[in-house]
Design a protein around this motif. Structure first.
Motif, PDB file in Angstrom:
ATOM      1  N   ASP A 178      19.262 -54.992  33.959  1.00 51.43           N
ATOM      2  CA  ASP A 178      18.471 -54.917  32.722  1.00 51.43           C
ATOM      3  C   ASP A 178      19.301 -54.356  31.572  1.00 51.43           C
ATOM      4  O   ASP A 178      19.224 -54.829  30.436  1.00 51.43           O
ATOM      5  N   GLN A 223      20.407 -56.127  28.202  1.00 56.83           N
ATOM      6  CA  GLN A 223      19.824 -55.426  27.056  1.00 56.83           C
ATOM      7  C   GLN A 223      18.303 -55.491  27.038  1.00 56.83           C
ATOM      8  O   GLN A 223      17.672 -55.696  26.002  1.00 56.83           O
ATOM      9  N   LYS A 224      17.725 -55.306  28.242  1.00 52.75           N
ATOM     10  CA  LYS A 224      16.270 -55.202  28.340  1.00 52.75           C
ATOM     11  C   LYS A 224      15.892 -53.731  28.228  1.00 52.75           C
ATOM     12  O   LYS A 224      16.316 -52.922  29.065  1.00 52.75           O
TER      13      LYS A 224
END
Length: 489
Positions: A474, A478-479
């Motif tokens: 993630d 870039q979550k």
């Protein structure tokens, strides 16, 4: 984006599974001839048994992460263990643990009737604590210092009573010493001392009841083979028998990796191995390596047997008269245990694929000290004989006459295989190495350098390492992480 993974343990395999769906170019370097790290088989002719992890906890976490990576749930044949396991005490008392709470209360009435009402309170409190721990610790990274020491996080540690040990937490609910042992020994799953592992790990014995305990048909090591097959289909390149001996970097970040066979440039490098070795790969950074506390070691015995025992549980724990003294010898005095506890894994009870018909396989684990305090070259055979006497007397009658083959592994072997100080579970789950205090996915201020595995937050155990891999994936995609339902005001 081009990625290099150093090591092919479950952390690398899971991260690669999640990222390979997103168009990343991935190379995985592995010093051995097969992937999986601790997930591997020990095979002798037609006999096969897991050499490493055996107990599948948090099945929903494991399955949902694999599903996110594109592996359907039905591709794994998980068998529910019901009962979970049996704990045997030297006076002949046995306590069976069940996934069903009502059956567990019946068992408590049979063995520890005075503690039934306290068990109900334990489950109620731990359910609330699990929701907090899941949201605040399992589903979050602490790579950013502002989130690591946010008041919400510190409040959560207090709420989870991290200042108490797991054994102290168990003793706050149960009065019988045997039952306290039964609800604190689970820290050994991750190489921790029940007397010093922080109370947040009390969620392990709770999770056994709440989420169940499973066995993966044909062995846990089969998961590594499945992941390898899927990754190769997606174009992930495995480089087996290739040891990375240097990570190239400069002030702007990582540049690539080197082995005896090649030098390659990469945008990002993910290290999946024993964390102290990462510093060795960074040249002069070795001088900055922190002092880590290793997990416990394991004395492991593997057997092929010319018989099949009926009505035996897959998992059993055998405790000595002084369990705490055994723990003291493992974690404090670092000496050869004189009267140890041991765990037996008998997968042939529910899986006929591991041995010829009428035969079976057995795995026995004895917690022992990591480090160099025991002369295993001198003590190995004597200690093995002592354990085999116990196995025959307390667990498997006439066991010795049915031995077809035997293999023995000590912390000396583990250390030779590259495990930190011969500990079997990475760094120890003490307070200063847990949660926000544990090494994070960005362990050093080098742009593009990441880490994953048992010594990295959120910690050890296959599903938990996989959760760490999900957090890493993630991050790389870039979550943003979200505050969960356990958010505190």
């Amino acid at each position: 984006m081009k990625l290099a993974f150093i090591g092919s343990g479950i952390g690398s395999l899971t991260t690669a599974l999640l990222l390979s769906k997103e168009g990343f170019t991935i190379d995985i370097y592995e010093a051995e001839s097969e992937p999986g790290g601790r997930l591997r088989y020990l095979q002798r002719g037609p006999y096969k048994i897991d050499a490493g992890p055996t107990i599948v906890l948090l099945p929903e976490m494991l399955l949902s992460i694999l599903e996110q990576g594109g592996i359907a749930r039905q591709e794994l044949d998980l068998i529910k263990c019901d009962p979970l396991y049996q704990i045997c005490f030297p006076d002949g008392t046995s306590y069976v643990k069940y996934p069903d709470v009502n059956r567990q209360k019946e068992e408590l009435l049979r063995v520890f009737p005075q503690d039934v009402r306290y068990f109900e309170q334990f489950m109620k409190d731990m359910k609330q604590h699990y929701e907090i721990g899941d949201a605040m610790f399992l589903n979050r990274s602490f790579s950013r210092r502002s989130s690591a020491f946010h008041p919400k996080m510190l409040h959560s540690l207090f709420k989870l009573k991290a200042y108490q040990s797991v054994r102290q937490r168990a003793a706050s609910y149960f009065s019988n010493e045997k039952l306290i042992d039964a609800y604190s020994l689970q820290t050994l799953y991750i190489g921790g001392d029940p007397m010093s592992s922080p109370g947040l790990y009390s969620l392990i014995p709770y999770s056994e009841h709440a989420h169940g305990l499973y066995y993966l048909k044909k062995g846990y090591a089969g998961l590594a083979s499945l992941l390898k097959s899927v990754l190769e289909e997606r174009g992930v390149r495995f480089h087996f028998n290739e040891l990375i001996n240097k990570i190239d970097y400069d002030a702007s970040g990582v540049k690539g990796v080197r082995s005896e066979a090649r030098e390659e440039t990469y945008d990002k490098v993910i290290f999946n191995g024993e964390l102290p070795r990462l510093y060795d790969l960074l040249g002069h950074m070795k001088k900055r390596a922190p002092s880590f506390i290793p997990s416990s070691g394991c004395f492991l015995l593997y057997y092929g047997l010319s018989t099949h025992y009926e009505n035996k549980m897959t998992h059993q724990f055998f405790l000595p008269e002084q369990f705490l003294y055994h723990m003291k010898q493992v974690f404090k005095t670092k000496e050869l245990p004189t009267n140890p506890s041991f765990y037996t894994f008998y997968p042939s009870a529910i899986d006929s694929t591991l041995a010829p018909e009428g035969h079976s396989v057995l795995y026995v684990l004895v917690p022992v000290p990591s480090g160099d305090g025991v002369d295993w070259e001198r003590e190995k055979e004597r200690f093995a004989s002592m354990i085999e006497e116990q196995i025959e007397q307390r667990a498997f009658p006439e066991f010795k006459k049915h031995i077809v083959w035997r293999d023995v592994k000590t912390p000396l072997d583990a250390k030779a295989d590259g495990l930190f100080e011969g500990g079997s579970f990475g760094i120890a789950p003490v307070l200063k190495q847990s949660g926000m205090f544990r090494p994070q996915m960005k362990p050093l201020p080098i742009d593009g350098l990441y880490a994953v595995g048992a010594s990295i937050h959120p910690g050890g155990g296959i599903p938990i390492v996989m959760q760490g891999a999900k957090l890493l994936a993630d991050e790389m995609m870039q979550k943003p992480a979200q505050w969960g339902r356990g958010e505190l005001g």
